[in-house]
Design a protein around this motif. Sequence first.
Motif, PDB file in Angstrom:
ATOM      1  N   SER A 191      11.532  -3.848 -23.427  1.00 34.51           N
ATOM      2  CA  SER A 191      11.174  -2.333 -24.174  1.00 34.51           C
ATOM      3  C   SER A 191      10.848  -2.612 -25.725  1.00 34.51           C
ATOM      4  CB  SER A 191      12.030  -1.367 -23.905  1.00 34.51           C
ATOM      5  OG  SER A 191      13.411  -1.841 -24.571  1.00 34.51           O
ATOM      6  N   LEU A 192       9.922  -2.410 -25.993  1.00 36.85           N
ATOM      7  CA  LEU A 192       9.361  -2.456 -27.500  1.00 36.85           C
ATOM      8  C   LEU A 192       9.191  -0.892 -28.100  1.00 36.85           C
ATOM      9  CD1 LEU A 192       6.655  -5.115 -27.029  1.00 36.85           C
ATOM     10  CD2 LEU A 192       8.989  -5.170 -28.155  1.00 36.85           C
ATOM     11  N   ASP A 193       9.598  -0.735 -29.149  1.00 41.20           N
ATOM     12  CA  ASP A 193       9.506   0.500 -30.035  1.00 41.20           C
ATOM     13  C   ASP A 193       8.512   0.110 -31.252  1.00 41.20           C
ATOM     14  OD1 ASP A 193      11.331   2.254 -28.539  1.00 41.20           O
ATOM     15  OD2 ASP A 193      12.787   0.732 -29.530  1.00 41.20           O
ATOM     16  N   LEU A 194       7.413   1.064 -31.278  1.00 40.83           N
ATOM     17  CA  LEU A 194       6.319   0.604 -32.082  1.00 40.83           C
ATOM     18  C   LEU A 194       6.011   1.748 -32.890  1.00 40.83           C
ATOM     19  CD1 LEU A 194       3.465  -0.766 -29.632  1.00 40.83           C
ATOM     20  CD2 LEU A 194       5.325  -2.040 -31.205  1.00 40.83           C
ATOM     21  N   CYS A 195       5.445   1.199 -34.068  1.00 40.52           N
ATOM     22  CA  CYS A 195       5.234   2.360 -35.282  1.00 40.52           C
ATOM     23  C   CYS A 195       3.469   2.557 -34.961  1.00 40.52           C
ATOM     24  CB  CYS A 195       5.338   2.111 -36.628  1.00 40.52           C
ATOM     25  SG  CYS A 195       7.209   1.691 -36.875  1.00 40.52           S
ATOM     26  N   LEU A 196       2.944   3.493 -34.635  1.00 42.32           N
ATOM     27  CA  LEU A 196       1.462   3.585 -34.755  1.00 42.32           C
ATOM     28  C   LEU A 196       1.203   4.587 -35.835  1.00 42.32           C
ATOM     29  CD1 LEU A 196       0.988   4.363 -30.910  1.00 42.32           C
ATOM     30  CD2 LEU A 196       0.907   2.094 -32.109  1.00 42.32           C
ATOM     31  N   PRO A 197      -0.090   4.186 -36.194  1.00 42.85           N
ATOM     32  CA  PRO A 197      -0.659   5.156 -37.264  1.00 42.85           C
ATOM     33  C   PRO A 197      -0.884   6.705 -37.180  1.00 42.85           C
ATOM     34  CG  PRO A 197      -2.446   3.889 -36.571  1.00 42.85           C
ATOM     35  CD  PRO A 197      -1.301   3.464 -35.620  1.00 42.85           C
ATOM     36  N   GLY A 198      -0.802   7.443 -38.382  1.00 39.87           N
ATOM     37  CA  GLY A 198      -1.063   8.601 -38.488  1.00 39.87           C
ATOM     38  C   GLY A 198      -0.952   9.477 -36.952  1.00 39.87           C
ATOM     39  N   THR A 199      -1.884  10.124 -36.440  1.00 39.47           N
ATOM     40  CA  THR A 199      -1.586  11.110 -35.479  1.00 39.47           C
ATOM     41  C   THR A 199      -1.931  10.381 -34.107  1.00 39.47           C
ATOM     42  OG1 THR A 199      -3.751  11.943 -35.518  1.00 39.47           O
ATOM     43  CG2 THR A 199      -1.964  13.069 -36.810  1.00 39.47           C
ATOM     44  N   ALA A 200      -1.621   9.029 -33.892  1.00 39.31           N
ATOM     45  CA  ALA A 200      -2.006   8.106 -32.802  1.00 39.31           C
ATOM     46  C   ALA A 200      -1.382   8.985 -31.531  1.00 39.31           C
ATOM     47  CB  ALA A 200      -1.537   6.835 -32.592  1.00 39.31           C
ATOM     48  N   GLY A 201      -2.017   9.035 -30.359  1.00 42.89           N
ATOM     49  CA  GLY A 201      -1.431   9.708 -29.353  1.00 42.89           C
ATOM     50  C   GLY A 201      -1.083   8.888 -27.979  1.00 42.89           C
ATOM     51  N   ILE A 202      -1.083   9.361 -26.852  1.00 46.31           N
ATOM     52  CA  ILE A 202      -0.513   8.511 -25.810  1.00 46.31           C
ATOM     53  C   ILE A 202      -1.822   7.667 -25.455  1.00 46.31           C
ATOM     54  CG2 ILE A 202      -1.584  10.056 -24.115  1.00 46.31           C
ATOM     55  CD1 ILE A 202       1.755   8.056 -23.757  1.00 46.31           C
ATOM     56  N   LEU A 226       7.375 -15.966 -21.136  1.00 47.70           N
ATOM     57  CA  LEU A 226       8.373 -14.474 -20.791  1.00 47.70           C
ATOM     58  C   LEU A 226       7.756 -13.704 -19.958  1.00 47.70           C
ATOM     59  CD1 LEU A 226      10.989 -12.961 -21.664  1.00 47.70           C
ATOM     60  CD2 LEU A 226       9.842 -12.014 -23.771  1.00 47.70           C
ATOM     61  N   GLY A 227       6.544 -13.574 -19.617  1.00 47.11           N
ATOM     62  CA  GLY A 227       5.636 -12.525 -18.915  1.00 47.11           C
ATOM     63  C   GLY A 227       6.038 -12.884 -17.319  1.00 47.11           C
ATOM     64  N   GLY A 228       6.148 -14.277 -17.050  1.00 42.64           N
ATOM     65  CA  GLY A 228       6.544 -14.815 -15.650  1.00 42.64           C
ATOM     66  C   GLY A 228       7.969 -14.334 -15.299  1.00 42.64           C
ATOM     67  N   ARG A 229       8.883 -13.974 -16.525  1.00 38.40           N
ATOM     68  CA  ARG A 229      10.090 -13.581 -16.048  1.00 38.40           C
ATOM     69  C   ARG A 229      10.377 -11.888 -16.194  1.00 38.40           C
ATOM     70  NH1 ARG A 229      13.987 -15.358 -19.694  1.00 38.40           N
ATOM     71  NH2 ARG A 229      12.505 -16.067 -21.305  1.00 38.40           N
ATOM     72  N   THR A 230       9.434 -11.257 -16.448  1.00 38.68           N
ATOM     73  CA  THR A 230       9.407  -9.899 -16.764  1.00 38.68           C
ATOM     74  C   THR A 230       9.178  -8.955 -15.604  1.00 38.68           C
ATOM     75  OG1 THR A 230       8.482 -10.365 -18.956  1.00 38.68           O
ATOM     76  CG2 THR A 230       8.394  -8.129 -18.207  1.00 38.68           C
ATOM     77  N   ALA A 231      10.178  -8.174 -15.397  1.00 40.60           N
ATOM     78  CA  ALA A 231       9.870  -7.163 -14.097  1.00 40.60           C
ATOM     79  C   ALA A 231       9.204  -5.885 -14.688  1.00 40.60           C
ATOM     80  CB  ALA A 231      11.584  -7.074 -13.552  1.00 40.60           C
ATOM     81  N   ALA A 232       9.608  -5.355 -15.748  1.00 39.00           N
ATOM     82  CA  ALA A 232       9.279  -4.054 -16.085  1.00 39.00           C
ATOM     83  C   ALA A 232       9.042  -4.196 -17.760  1.00 39.00           C
ATOM     84  CB  ALA A 232      10.232  -2.975 -15.858  1.00 39.00           C
ATOM     85  N   LEU A 233       8.129  -3.614 -18.049  1.00 44.36           N
ATOM     86  CA  LEU A 233       7.507  -3.407 -19.760  1.00 44.36           C
ATOM     87  C   LEU A 233       7.406  -2.160 -19.978  1.00 44.36           C
ATOM     88  CD1 LEU A 233       6.631  -4.652 -22.481  1.00 44.36           C
ATOM     89  CD2 LEU A 233       4.500  -4.745 -21.389  1.00 44.36           C
ATOM     90  N   THR A 234       8.181  -1.477 -21.023  1.00 44.00           N
ATOM     91  CA  THR A 234       8.370  -0.288 -21.592  1.00 44.00           C
ATOM     92  C   THR A 234       7.692  -0.453 -23.128  1.00 44.00           C
ATOM     93  OG1 THR A 234       9.937   0.485 -20.209  1.00 44.00           O
ATOM     94  CG2 THR A 234       9.337   2.013 -22.233  1.00 44.00           C
ATOM     95  N   VAL A 235       6.678   0.427 -23.549  1.00 39.27           N
ATOM     96  CA  VAL A 235       6.309   0.400 -24.729  1.00 39.27           C
ATOM     97  C   VAL A 235       6.240   1.853 -25.247  1.00 39.27           C
ATOM     98  CG1 VAL A 235       4.505  -0.200 -26.414  1.00 39.27           C
ATOM     99  CG2 VAL A 235       4.806  -1.654 -24.546  1.00 39.27           C
TER     100      VAL A 235
END
Length: 164
Positions: free
Chosen positions: A84-95, A114-123
């Motif tokens: 899981s990654l928490d990102l800062c997006l600029p301005g009024t970025a949406g979904i 790392l992708g070969g060992r990743t079951a789920a990705l959340t951003v």
Amino acid sequence: MRSAPALIALCAMATACQAPDDTTPPEPSPLVAACAGKQPTGPQTIAGPDLARFLAATPLPADVRVAGGQLAFSPQAPGLVDLSLDLCLPGTAGIDDLRLVATALAHDLADHELGGRTAALTVACVCPHNPGATAVRDPAFRQHPWDGTPTPETELLNWEIVTG
């Protein structure tokens, strides 16, 4: 006419229900504070050396910063991890903006060890302009090629929208 003790009791109850004049808004979460420039962002905010190495090798758009990230063993897929990654997006970025950034990250992750060992990705976008955390999640990361096939538009549909 009401008696004096009853009036005093009513006044006391009304005063007890009023909010104090010096109320301060709650402090933003550390992730939101990072996006507001009040906390550091970058590799030091990543939990896990494998994830930190992946992000160090992954170019992000100039206006996107990492506020945090973690890697955990997947409860649904033994031997694999959930990222899981928490990102800062600029301005009024949406979904839609979040999905585009997440898709670019998924492409890079699919090509990384790392992708070969990743079951789920959340951003997630933990931006100050969002009232609550907004995230996209691919719970079946390894089942998607993340290479632009069958089409980039179809690839965007791999993301579940998670709000909270």
